[in-house]
Design an enzyme around this catalytic site. Structure first.
Site, PDB file in Angstrom:
ATOM      1  CG  HIS A   1      53.729  53.010  15.813  1.00 24.70           C
ATOM      2  ND1 HIS A   1      53.311  54.317  15.979  1.00 24.70           N
ATOM      3  CD2 HIS A   1      53.590  52.414  17.021  1.00 24.70           C
ATOM      4  CE1 HIS A   1      52.928  54.485  17.242  1.00 24.70           C
ATOM      5  NE2 HIS A   1      53.100  53.353  17.881  1.00 24.70           N
TER       6      HIS A   1
ATOM      7  CG  MET B   1      50.840  61.663  13.164  1.00 25.06           C
ATOM      8  SD  MET B   1      51.234  63.416  13.060  1.00 25.06           S
ATOM      9  CE  MET B   1      49.574  64.114  13.022  1.00 25.06           C
TER      10      MET B   1
END
Length: 356
Positions: A195, A288
C-alpha cells in the site's frame, strides 16, 4: 485517553490544517506545534506526545537529520508529511528506513481543501502509528550489502512456474526490503503489492533494485514474470498475475479500490490463486487492516502455500493476524526466517534444492 500529537512543519498553513484535522477527531488531540526541529525538541520534553507528524523538508535541521537523532535518543511513532515530488519520495523512503512508521503526502493543488479531504487518511495513520511497534533502523549499505543472502539454488535453470506473491502495508517497505535482500539471484519470480501512493512506488522499486541480488522494478503491465525478478504494484493500479500461453505475465487494473486500497493485496492474491494455484507461495507481511486475508485463503484453496509474518516482528500485526484468523496460512514465522522457509518449501517440493 486521547492520542497526543505534536505537529512539526515549517508551513503555518499546514500546521493549522493538520491541527484542525486532528482536533476534529474524538480520540486525538494536538498538544503542540513547532515550525522546526529545534523548537520541537523542547515541546517533546514538555508534552510527551504519543505521535509526531514531521515535515520532510524544513529549515535549521532537515526532517531526516532530526528523525535520525530522535530514533537514537527517544524512539517514538513518527508519521512523515511528504511532498509529491521525486525528491520528496526519495527522502520519504529514507525516513521509513530510519524508523518512521508511515507517511502522508501534501496535496498538489489547494493545500487547505486538499488536506481536509485527507482527514480520514491522516487520522487513520495517526491511530495506527500510536499502536505501532517502534523499531529504530540503521540505514543499510548500498549495492546489495544490507543483509546476508541465502545460498543460491542448485539448479541454475530455475523453473518459471514457481512464484512468490507478497502483500504488505504499514511497516511493509522495510519488511519487503528485509525479505528480498536475503534472496539469491535465481529466486522464483516475485509479485508484490505494498500500500503506497502513486509517485512513491517507483522510488521504492529503484531503492530495492540497488539493494537486492534480484532485479526489482515497478510493474508496467504486460511483463513476462521471470525468475530472479520482482514486480512491484504501481501506486495507481491493482497488480494481477495472469497466464499467457505457457508464461505468467503481469497485468495492471485501475478498477475501484478493494478494502479501501488500490493497489490491493486481495486483488493480487486472488489473481495468483486463479493463475498459479499450487505453484504460488503467498507471503503476508506487516500492515493494518484485513486486505489480503480473503485472497490468501483463495490461494490456499487453490493449492498454494502461505506464510505470515509473526506478531513480534510486525510493526502492525493487522493483515497477518486476519489471514491467520481465517485459516489462510500454513506457517507463521519471524520476518528474518521467512525467506529461508519459502526457499526450503520449494526445495522440499521437487522443483529446486538449496545449495549446501
Amino acid at each position: 485517553m486521547k492520542i497526543k500529537v505534536l505537529i512539526v512543519d515549517d508551513s503555518a498553513l499546514i500546521r493549522g490544517v493538520m491541527r484542525e484535522i486532528i482536533n476534529s477527531q474524538p480520540d486525538m488531540e494536538v498538544v503542540g506545534v513547532a515550525p522546526d526541529p529545534i523548537a520541537a525538541r523542547d515541546l517533546i520534553k514538555q508534552t510527551n506526545p504519543d505521535v509526531l507528524t514531521l515535515d520532510v523538508e524544513m529549515p535549521k535541521m532537515d526532517g531526516l537529520e532530526f528523525l535520525e537523532k530522535l530514533m537514537r535518543l527517544r524512539p517514538m511513532p513518527v508519521v512523515m508529511v511528504s511532498s509529491l515530488t521525486e525528491r520528496g519520495s526519495e527522502i520519504t523512503m529514507r525516513a521509513l528506513e530510519i524508523g518512521a512508521v508511515d507517511f502522508v503526502t501534501k496535496p498538489k493543488m489547494s493545500i487547505q481543501s486538499g488536506m481536509l479531504e485527507y482527514t480520514d487518511l491522516i487520522a487513520d495513520k495517526i491511530r495506527v502509528a500510536a499502536r505501532a511497534r517502534i523499531k529504530p533502523r540503521t540505514p543499510p549499505a548500498q549495492g546489495g550489502q544490507s543483509g546476508a543472502t541465502l545460498a543460491s539454488l542448485r539448479n541454475p535453470l530455475t523453473s518459471s512456474e514457481k512464484l512468490i506473491i507478497i502483500g504488505a502495508s504499514t511497516g511493509g517497505t522495510e519488511a519487503i526490503k528485509d525479505f528480498l535482500v536475503q534472496l539469491p539471484p535465481d529466486s522464483p519470480g516475485i509479485l508484490i503489492t505494498q500500500h503506497m501512493p502513486e509517485g512513491f512506488t517507483r522510488s521504492f522499486a529503484n531503492r530495492l533494485d540497488k539493494l537486492c541480488k534480484i532485479s526489482v522494478q515497478e510493474a508496467e503491465g504486460g511483463e513476462r514474470v521471470l525468475p530472479g525478478h520482482a514486480y512491484l504494484a504501481p501506486g495507481h493500479s491493482h497488480l494481477l498475475l495472469v497466464r499467457s500461453g505457457a508464461n505468467y505475465v503481469t497485468r495492471l487494473d485501475q478498477g475501484p479500490p478493494v478494502n479501501r486500497h488500490r493497489p490491493s493485496v486481495d486483488v493480487l492474491f486472488h489473481s495468483a490463486a486463479v493463475a498459479a494455484g499450487k505453484n504460488a507461495v503467498g507471503v503476508i507481511l506487516t500492515g493494518m487492516g484485513k486486505d489480503g486475508a480473503a485472497g490468501m485463503l483463495e490461494m490456499k484453496k487453490a493449492g498454494g502455500y502461505n506464510l505470515a509474518q509473526d506478531e513480534a516482528s510486525c510493526v502492525v500485526f493487522g493483515m497477518p493476524k486476519e489471514a491467520i484468523a481465517i485459516g489462510a496460512t500454513h506457517e507463521v514465522a519471524p520476518l528474518h526466517e521467512l525467506p529461508r522457509r519459502v526457499l526450503e518449501f520449494f526445495a522440499a517440493h521437487g522443483e529446486r534444492a538449496l545449495r549446501v
